[in-house]
Design a protein around this motif. Structure first.
Motif, PDB file in Angstrom:
ATOM      1  N   MET A   1       0.855  -1.179   0.000  1.00 34.69           N
ATOM      2  CA  MET A   1       0.000   0.000   0.000  1.00 34.69           C
ATOM      3  C   MET A   1       0.897   1.236   0.000  1.00 34.69           C
ATOM      4  O   MET A   1       1.841   1.326   0.757  1.00 34.69           O
ATOM      5  N   GLU A   5      -2.288   5.975  -0.366  1.00 32.46           N
ATOM      6  CA  GLU A   5      -3.406   5.101  -0.003  1.00 32.46           C
ATOM      7  C   GLU A   5      -3.597   5.063   1.505  1.00 32.46           C
ATOM      8  O   GLU A   5      -4.722   5.126   1.994  1.00 32.46           O
ATOM      9  N   TYR A   8      -5.008   8.450   2.531  1.00 31.65           N
ATOM     10  CA  TYR A   8      -6.407   8.541   2.125  1.00 31.65           C
ATOM     11  C   TYR A   8      -7.282   7.726   3.065  1.00 31.65           C
ATOM     12  O   TYR A   8      -8.332   8.199   3.517  1.00 31.65           O
ATOM     13  N   ASN A   9      -6.862   6.513   3.377  1.00 39.92           N
ATOM     14  CA  ASN A   9      -7.648   5.651   4.271  1.00 39.92           C
ATOM     15  C   ASN A   9      -7.813   6.284   5.642  1.00 39.92           C
ATOM     16  O   ASN A   9      -8.891   6.221   6.236  1.00 39.92           O
TER      17      ASN A   9
END
Length: 96
Positions: A1, A5, A8-9
């Motif tokens: 990842m 990412e 963002y998560n």
């Protein structure tokens, strides 16, 4: 990842918590709130975009770029690029 990412998560999860969403991975609901500027999530989204704007600024200090491309699924949301551009301009204005 990738770093983006992960970040963002984190942002989406914080927004989902603020919105009391049952499904913490409901990105559509998160962006529905972001798009109408819900006060509970707007500062979280702005901070996320500011981090990206700082990354762009820092890379630009080392590499003479004329363009930056924001890709991935999140970039389909027009508000993402708009907010990154706004945050980038705030950084430039603060530096004079």
């Amino acid at each position: 990842m990738s770093f983006f990412e992960v970040e963002y998560n984190k942002m989406a999860n914080r927004c989902a918590n603020r919105l009391s969403l049952k499904d913490k991975k409901d990105g559509l609901a998160v962006f529905a709130a972001i798009n109408v500027k819900v006060e509970r999530v707007d500062p979280i989204f702005e901070a996320y975009c500011r981090e990206i704007a700082y990354l762009i600024y820092n890379v630009q200090a080392v590499i003479d770029m004329t363009r930056v491309v924001i890709g991935g699924g999140i970039s389909a949301q027009e508000i993402v690029v708009q907010e990154i551009e706004r945050q980038y301009q705030i950084i430039l204005d603060a530096l004079g």
